[in-house]
Scaffold this motif. Structure first.
Motif, PDB file in Angstrom:
ATOM      1  N   GLU A  45       7.081 -39.657  -4.900  1.00  0.00           N
ATOM      2  CA  GLU A  45       6.609 -38.277  -5.040  1.00  0.00           C
ATOM      3  C   GLU A  45       6.032 -38.789  -6.471  1.00  0.00           C
ATOM      4  N   VAL A  46       4.832 -37.763  -6.143  1.00  0.00           N
ATOM      5  CA  VAL A  46       3.281 -37.344  -6.589  1.00  0.00           C
ATOM      6  C   VAL A  46       3.706 -36.010  -7.639  1.00  0.00           C
ATOM      7  N   ARG A  47       3.271 -36.304  -8.769  1.00  0.00           N
ATOM      8  CA  ARG A  47       2.683 -34.707  -9.794  1.00  0.00           C
ATOM      9  C   ARG A  47       1.400 -34.643 -10.775  1.00  0.00           C
ATOM     10  N   VAL A  48       0.147 -34.242  -9.966  1.00  0.00           N
ATOM     11  CA  VAL A  48      -0.515 -34.603 -10.987  1.00  0.00           C
ATOM     12  C   VAL A  48      -0.802 -33.534 -11.315  1.00  0.00           C
ATOM     13  N   VAL A  49      -0.992 -33.825 -13.004  1.00  0.00           N
ATOM     14  CA  VAL A  49      -1.799 -33.409 -14.440  1.00  0.00           C
ATOM     15  C   VAL A  49      -2.906 -33.104 -14.940  1.00  0.00           C
ATOM     16  N   MET A  50      -3.589 -32.475 -14.320  1.00  0.00           N
ATOM     17  CA  MET A  50      -5.065 -32.259 -15.314  1.00  0.00           C
ATOM     18  C   MET A  50      -5.637 -32.019 -15.922  1.00  0.00           C
ATOM     19  N   THR A  51      -6.879 -31.813 -16.565  1.00  0.00           N
ATOM     20  CA  THR A  51      -7.517 -32.114 -18.363  1.00  0.00           C
ATOM     21  C   THR A  51      -8.462 -30.464 -17.581  1.00  0.00           C
ATOM     22  N   GLU A  52      -8.686 -30.023 -18.217  1.00  0.00           N
ATOM     23  CA  GLU A  52     -10.234 -29.175 -18.245  1.00  0.00           C
ATOM     24  C   GLU A  52     -11.141 -29.435 -17.948  1.00  0.00           C
ATOM     25  N   ALA A  53     -11.429 -31.431 -18.266  1.00  0.00           N
ATOM     26  CA  ALA A  53     -13.143 -31.896 -18.271  1.00  0.00           C
ATOM     27  C   ALA A  53     -12.773 -32.540 -16.812  1.00  0.00           C
TER      28      ALA A  53
END
Ligand SMILES: Cc1cc2nc3c(=O)[nH]c(=O)nc-3n(C[C@H](O)[C@H](O)[C@H](O)COP(=O)(O)O)c2cc1C
Length: 416
Positions: A45-53
């Motif tokens: 099960e994958v959750r993703v966090v992204m930086t603004e860049a």
């Protein structure tokens, strides 16, 4: 005949595992889309966090579709739930993977800076965290990045080393993010996929050099890439790996013991010494079949006359080993111009191997290339074959065969 590679649907090494992927702002962010897909395919099960860049390189929508979950990117997002998002994420995750990990994010993580959702999640993490750095070679080599990587390792974080080669910036060198498949393998084995747990694997690789005089030698084009891919794959699957290699073109992987030799005679002695301790021997080295009968003490001088060098056969290492212990598994390699089941089976028997990996000399196969195509024979004939694929995939196919061997399964179960 089927190839025993794991097919997408039965690749469930991460079944039910919760993996948090943090994507930071590097050009390799596009590769993380494939990484997400592979993690999901592996059952995670994958959750993703992204930086603004990161969002400047790939849209959150890509990761939302691939992961099947909304992407988190805002530390101060309005809350409908009572949990604070970065704490909830770090409690939820069983593994955190930062891929790509920019020089900036590595620096922030090394210092414990927590000024956005991604970095705050790292500081509040409580599970193993894996960084897959990706950057320009000068950034990777810079003293600050080196220092920060050391700090992360000292703090117990894991670094999935970048590869070397053409970089997106047009330069060449180290800094290319590890391939998504490699990252998935690392995460899978971190959960103890370890089918080779406790198994001692001895791998030989590279070429040998047979001296003619103090400055000249006879050798071949073996690069060591296949043997190193096998050693790395065996390590990933939990084996204790010893590597004996001749001269090579690529750096050896991180294994339990590595020893460099030069000539066929040195290779024979080293293998003879190490073999009694091994459960599996994989003879991937391209050992010279002949060596000069006599070595000239001084550099041979050019004259008008034709010079001939008499060659004598070297020791056939595989045939010379004491194979009375039938619980050991021995894998030989054969490189020929033409594929022939009959010849392969003959070789397997005369050398006393359990398995023979046959590969053909061709433009994309055999020595020094990054790809190969092999046929694997067992005592009863063909077991598996591959199209032209990367040497990493070849290594995986070979080990898939070995982990199914009854003797190995039994030993591995006893030692777990
Ligand atoms: C086109 C482009 C490509 C970039 N590629 C990288 C990269 O591969 N690795 C890296 O460390 N930084 C790279 N950067 C710089 C980062 O985007 C920059 O340091 C940014 O502040 C990183 O933010 P983050 O760490 O919060 O994601 C790149 C910048 C641009 C404009």
């Amino acid at each position: 005949m089927s190839t025993p590679r794991r097919k997408a649907k039965d690749k469930e090494g991460l079944f039910g595992k919760r993996v948090l992927l943090i994507v930071t702002g590097g050009i390799a962010a596009y590769k993380s889309a494939l990484l997400t897909r592979l993690l999901v395919r592996s059952g995670a099960e994958v959750r993703v966090v992204m930086t603004e860049a990161a969002k400047r390189f790939v849209t959150p929508l890509t990761f939302e579709v691939l992961s099947g979950n909304p992407v988190a990117d805002d530390l101060f997002a309005p809350h409908t739930e009572p949990e604070i998002e970065h704490i909830e994420l770090s409690v939820w995750a069983e593994r955190i993977v930062v891929a790509p990990a920019t020089a900036d994010f590595i620096a922030k993580s090394a210092l414990g800076i927590a000024d956005d959702l991604a970095s705050t999640t790292i500081v509040s993490s409580r599970c193993p965290v894996y960084f897959a750095p990706a950057m320009n070679q000068a950034m990777w080599r810079s003293p600050t990045t080196k220092r920060n990587i050391e700090t992360l390792k000292r703090d117990g974080r894991f670094v999935i080393e970048p590869g070397s080669g053409d970089l997106a910036c047009g330069e060449e060198g180290p800094g290319r993010m590890a391939e998504p498949g490699e990252i998935v393998d690392v995460i899978e084995s971190s959960f103890g996929r370890g089918e080779l747990q406790g198994i001692r694997v001895l791998v030989t690789g590279g070429r040998t050099e047979e001296e003619i005089d103090p400055v000249r030698y006879i050798s071949n084009r073996s690069s060591g890439k296949t043997a190193f891919a096998i050693a790395a794959e065996a390590k990933r699957r939990g084996a204790v790996v010893e590597l004996i290699h001749g001269p090579v073109d690529v750096p050896p992987p991180d294994v339990d013991a590595a020893r460099e030799v030069r000539s066929a005679a040195q290779m024979a002695r080293a293998v003879k010494r190490a073999f009694p301790k091994a459960d599996i021997l994989i003879m991937a080295a391209a050992v010279a079949d002949f060596t000069p009968e006599r070595k000239s003490r001084g550099k041979m001088k050019r004259g008008e006359e034709v010079v001939s060098i008499r060659l004598k056969p070297t020791t056939d290492i595989l045939a010379s080993l004491n194979k009375s212990d039938k619980t050991k598994v021995v894998v030989g390699f054969a490189l020929e111009d033409e594929e022939s089941d009959r010849k392969a089976m003959e070789k397997l028997k005369t050398k006393g191997c359990d398995y023979l990996v046959f590969n053909r000399i061709g433009p994309d196969t055999g020595f020094s290339t990054d790809t190969n195509s092999v046929v694997i024979y067992g005592r009863r004939g063909r077991i598996a074959s591959t199209p032209i694929v990367s040497k990493r995939e070849i290594a995986s196919v070979i080990l898939d065969v070995l982990v199914k061997d009854k003797r190995i399964r039994q030993k591995s179960n006893e030692r777990k």
